[in-house]
Structures are given as structure tokens and as C-alpha cells.
Scaffold this motif. Sequence first.
Motif, mmCIF file in Angstrom:
data_model
loop_
_atom_site.group_PDB
_atom_site.id
_atom_site.type_symbol
_atom_site.label_atom_id
_atom_site.label_comp_id
_atom_site.label_asym_id
_atom_site.label_seq_id
_atom_site.Cartn_x
_atom_site.Cartn_y
_atom_site.Cartn_z
ATOM 1 N N GLY A 135 0.789 -1.217 0.000
ATOM 2 C CA GLY A 135 0.000 0.000 0.000
ATOM 3 C C GLY A 135 0.824 1.271 0.000
ATOM 4 N N VAL A 136 2.053 1.200 -0.472
ATOM 5 C CA VAL A 136 2.951 2.359 -0.465
ATOM 6 C C VAL A 136 2.731 3.203 -1.737
ATOM 7 C CG1 VAL A 136 5.363 3.096 -0.492
ATOM 8 C CG2 VAL A 136 4.662 1.153 0.911
ATOM 9 N N PRO A 137 2.595 4.516 -1.614
ATOM 10 C CA PRO A 137 2.419 5.389 -2.789
ATOM 11 C C PRO A 137 3.736 5.625 -3.519
ATOM 12 C CG PRO A 137 2.447 6.718 -0.798
ATOM 13 C CD PRO A 137 2.499 5.279 -0.354
ATOM 14 N N THR A 138 4.209 4.594 -4.204
ATOM 15 C CA THR A 138 5.553 4.614 -4.792
ATOM 16 C C THR A 138 5.719 5.671 -5.875
ATOM 17 O OG1 THR A 138 4.849 2.815 -6.259
ATOM 18 C CG2 THR A 138 6.012 2.203 -4.250
ATOM 19 N N LEU A 139 4.678 5.893 -6.686
ATOM 20 C CA LEU A 139 4.794 6.877 -7.768
ATOM 21 C C LEU A 139 4.943 8.285 -7.201
ATOM 22 C CD1 LEU A 139 4.737 7.304 -10.870
ATOM 23 C CD2 LEU A 139 2.294 7.773 -10.622
ATOM 24 N N LEU A 140 4.147 8.620 -6.215
ATOM 25 C CA LEU A 140 4.221 9.953 -5.610
ATOM 26 C C LEU A 140 5.553 10.153 -4.894
ATOM 27 C CD1 LEU A 140 0.579 10.189 -4.210
ATOM 28 C CD2 LEU A 140 1.561 11.615 -6.023
ATOM 29 N N ILE A 141 6.044 9.111 -4.231
ATOM 30 C CA ILE A 141 7.341 9.211 -3.555
ATOM 31 C C ILE A 141 8.453 9.421 -4.571
ATOM 32 C CG2 ILE A 141 9.041 7.949 -2.193
ATOM 33 C CD1 ILE A 141 6.688 6.602 -0.734
ATOM 34 N N PHE A 153 1.164 17.682 4.154
ATOM 35 C CA PHE A 153 0.696 16.874 3.028
ATOM 36 C C PHE A 153 0.566 15.418 3.476
ATOM 37 C CE2 PHE A 153 2.933 20.460 1.184
ATOM 38 C CZ PHE A 153 2.133 20.841 0.116
ATOM 39 N N ALA A 154 -0.203 14.656 2.703
ATOM 40 C CA ALA A 154 -0.277 13.215 2.884
ATOM 41 C C ALA A 154 -0.174 12.554 1.519
ATOM 42 C CB ALA A 154 -1.580 12.807 3.572
ATOM 43 N N LEU A 155 0.538 11.431 1.457
ATOM 44 C CA LEU A 155 0.680 10.647 0.235
ATOM 45 C C LEU A 155 0.111 9.260 0.503
ATOM 46 C CD1 LEU A 155 4.424 11.447 -0.677
ATOM 47 C CD2 LEU A 155 2.396 12.833 -1.137
ATOM 48 N N VAL A 156 -0.871 8.834 -0.303
ATOM 49 C CA VAL A 156 -1.497 7.535 -0.090
ATOM 50 C C VAL A 156 -1.699 6.818 -1.416
ATOM 51 C CG1 VAL A 156 -2.671 8.343 1.991
ATOM 52 C CG2 VAL A 156 -3.861 8.437 -0.205
ATOM 53 N N ARG A 157 -1.996 5.519 -1.319
ATOM 54 C CA ARG A 157 -2.266 4.706 -2.509
ATOM 55 C C ARG A 157 -3.555 3.925 -2.289
ATOM 56 N NH1 ARG A 157 1.816 1.543 -6.317
ATOM 57 N NH2 ARG A 157 0.391 0.174 -7.447
ATOM 58 N N ALA A 158 -4.417 3.923 -3.315
ATOM 59 C CA ALA A 158 -5.688 3.207 -3.235
ATOM 60 C C ALA A 158 -5.851 2.292 -4.437
ATOM 61 C CB ALA A 158 -6.850 4.195 -3.162
ATOM 62 N N ALA A 159 -6.677 1.258 -4.277
ATOM 63 C CA ALA A 159 -6.961 0.345 -5.380
ATOM 64 C C ALA A 159 -7.896 0.993 -6.386
ATOM 65 C CB ALA A 159 -7.570 -0.949 -4.842
ATOM 66 N N VAL A 160 -8.898 1.712 -5.873
ATOM 67 C CA VAL A 160 -9.891 2.367 -6.730
ATOM 68 C C VAL A 160 -10.150 3.766 -6.193
ATOM 69 C CG1 VAL A 160 -12.203 2.228 -7.738
ATOM 70 C CG2 VAL A 160 -10.982 0.127 -7.127
ATOM 71 N N GLY A 161 -10.302 4.717 -7.095
ATOM 72 C CA GLY A 161 -10.658 6.075 -6.700
ATOM 73 C C GLY A 161 -11.484 6.716 -7.789
ATOM 74 N N ASP A 162 -12.355 7.645 -7.410
ATOM 75 C CA ASP A 162 -13.097 8.368 -8.432
ATOM 76 C C ASP A 162 -12.600 9.808 -8.511
ATOM 77 O OD1 ASP A 162 -14.347 9.867 -6.410
ATOM 78 O OD2 ASP A 162 -16.198 8.705 -6.472
ATOM 79 N N ARG A 163 -13.149 10.549 -9.435
ATOM 80 C CA ARG A 163 -12.680 11.915 -9.683
ATOM 81 C C ARG A 163 -12.978 12.872 -8.540
ATOM 82 N NH1 ARG A 163 -10.907 12.932 -14.748
ATOM 83 N NH2 ARG A 163 -11.129 11.222 -16.243
ATOM 84 N N HIS A 164 -13.863 12.485 -7.638
ATOM 85 C CA HIS A 164 -14.157 13.310 -6.464
ATOM 86 C C HIS A 164 -13.246 12.981 -5.286
ATOM 87 C CE1 HIS A 164 -18.545 14.278 -7.900
ATOM 88 N NE2 HIS A 164 -17.610 14.788 -8.680
ATOM 89 N N GLY A 165 -12.377 11.975 -5.448
ATOM 90 C CA GLY A 165 -11.435 11.633 -4.382
ATOM 91 C C GLY A 165 -11.901 10.550 -3.439
ATOM 92 N N ASN A 166 -13.065 9.950 -3.684
ATOM 93 C CA ASN A 166 -13.501 8.825 -2.854
ATOM 94 C C ASN A 166 -12.599 7.624 -3.145
ATOM 95 O OD1 ASN A 166 -15.965 10.071 -1.697
ATOM 96 N ND2 ASN A 166 -16.606 10.097 -3.848
ATOM 97 N N VAL A 207 -11.105 3.477 -2.336
ATOM 98 C CA VAL A 207 -11.288 2.120 -1.852
ATOM 99 C C VAL A 207 -9.912 1.464 -1.806
ATOM 100 C CG1 VAL A 207 -12.338 -0.134 -2.256
ATOM 101 C CG2 VAL A 207 -13.600 1.954 -2.849
ATOM 102 N N PHE A 208 -9.577 0.843 -0.689
ATOM 103 C CA PHE A 208 -8.286 0.192 -0.514
ATOM 104 C C PHE A 208 -8.459 -1.324 -0.561
ATOM 105 C CE2 PHE A 208 -8.331 4.224 1.724
ATOM 106 C CZ PHE A 208 -7.232 4.862 1.160
ATOM 107 N N HIS A 209 -7.430 -2.020 -1.022
ATOM 108 C CA HIS A 209 -7.506 -3.471 -1.162
ATOM 109 C C HIS A 209 -6.867 -4.164 0.029
ATOM 110 C CE1 HIS A 209 -7.888 -7.298 -3.172
ATOM 111 N NE2 HIS A 209 -6.596 -7.534 -3.067
ATOM 112 N N ARG A 210 -7.671 -4.827 0.815
ATOM 113 C CA ARG A 210 -7.227 -5.669 1.912
ATOM 114 C C ARG A 210 -6.184 -4.985 2.803
ATOM 115 N NH1 ARG A 210 -7.446 -11.835 -0.636
ATOM 116 N NH2 ARG A 210 -9.644 -11.680 -1.271
ATOM 117 N N ALA A 211 -4.970 -5.582 2.903
ATOM 118 C CA ALA A 211 -3.966 -5.063 3.834
ATOM 119 C C ALA A 211 -3.468 -3.678 3.466
ATOM 120 C CB ALA A 211 -2.780 -6.030 3.938
ATOM 121 N N ALA A 212 -3.687 -3.244 2.223
ATOM 122 C CA ALA A 212 -3.275 -1.894 1.834
ATOM 123 C C ALA A 212 -4.120 -0.827 2.515
ATOM 124 C CB ALA A 212 -3.359 -1.735 0.320
#
Length: 255
Positions: free
Chosen positions: A30-36, A169-182, A184-189
Motif C-alpha cells: 500500500g505504499v504510494p511509490t509513484l508519488l514518492i 501533506f499526505a501521500l497515499v495509494r488506493a486500489a480504486v478512486g473516483d474523480r471526487h477523491g472517494n 477504496v483500498f484493497h485488503r492489507a493496503a
Amino acid sequence: MDKVVASAADAVADIGDGASLAVGGFGLCGVPTLLISALHARGAAGLTVVSNNCGLDGRGLGQLLAAGRIARAMGSYVGANKEFARQYLAGEIEVELMPQGTLAERLRAGGAGIAAFFTPAGVGTLVADGGLPWRYAPDGTVAVASPAKEVREFGGREYVLEEGITTDFALVRAAVGDRHGNLVFHRAARNFNPLAAMAGRVTLAEVERLVEPGEIDPDAVHLPGVFVQRVVELTPEQAADKPIETRTLREGGDA
């Protein structure tokens, strides 16, 4: 309401020297590798990072660490990152270690606008009494130690006062996201990502799959878009780049 930005570089463009960051992930999950990586390319230094750990050597936050960009780290685990341990013991970085549950609640509290809370975790230890080495001197002595914290009794049990954490700031990674920023994370992520996102004043989310508003069932949303300001869509190749931190194989038998 469309929070999608063109690239990770655009998303991190205003993160400057001395900024504080809450970063999601646990180990390499669940690490935001691209942003890092984009922040590494930007060159921001003197950063304060709040994360469970600092990645592995050369991966995740390990990139920023190896480049000497992190001045202070707040987390609960040094672990297998040899460079992190080396910098800490050499006095090159200040490290505030705390119980893992305390870290999670401090992030959640900061995001919820709660200034501080009492917890029994750490009572009777250096966490409450003070004296934990935050920074070592070159000769191995303790240059900066943690201060003592307030301890109070409730219902016959002692509790230590811990402050909520908020970051620039915060950097996060999600499995699914919509254009409004909602999101969804996958399991342990789902580990520290929602908590880190809540604690950041400006939250950047990289998503493995971008969908249109309304495609995510409201009951399936793990983090509401109110906590997210910028969304970056990953390419299929970037989304699939998920290294395994530790691989354990069974001897003999079927694969």
C-alpha cells in the motif's frame, strides 16, 4: 469537484523543503511509490515524515532516505531498512518511535480534529517517562531524548497523554478512486492509508483504477473524498509494480 491531476510531478509540485508528510503503507504494502518517486525527483529536502516505517533500502520512502532528504521520521518500526538504522545510530536523522496503535490513533485523531487523547499504551515505559533517544550524537551518546508525558489515572488505571498528528501533506495509494477523491483500498493496503490521508492538510492519492463519480457504491467507500485534494491515475504497469518484501518458500511438496 474533479480532483484528477495530469501527473505525479504536478501533484507534488508545491511540496517544498521542510514540509511534513503523512505517508501510507506498511512495509511495501500500500505504499504510494509513484508519488514518492516524483517527490524524490523534485528534490525537496529537510522533510518530516510520519509513516509506520521508512520503506526498504531503495524502495518507497527508502529512496528519500538514501538521498538524505528526510530530517525527522515518526513511526513505529525501523525494521529491515539498514540505511534507516545506520542514519539513526549515526545521528544523521531524528527518529520518534512509538507504539504502532498509538501512531495509528494519533493520525486518526489529528484528522478528526482531536488535539490529544489518553491511552494505556506505553505507561511505565520510556514512552511515558521520557528518555527515548530521538537523535544520537556522533560519539554514540544521546543528543536529543523524548520528554516525559502527562500521565493520569482513570478508573484505577494509568493513561498517558498523546497528541494528535497533522501534516502539511499526505501521500497515499488506493486500489480504486473516483474523480471526487472517494477511495477504496484493497485488503492489507487499507493499513495506514486512510489514517495518513485524514491527517494531511493536502492529501495526494495515487489510484490503481480511476472510475467516474457514482461508480463506487457509497457503502464501499473506505475514505470519503472530503479528505482528498488530488488524484493521480496509475498506468497498468505502475499499478502492477508490487514487490514482495519477504518471500518464504516451503521446502519440498507441491509449489
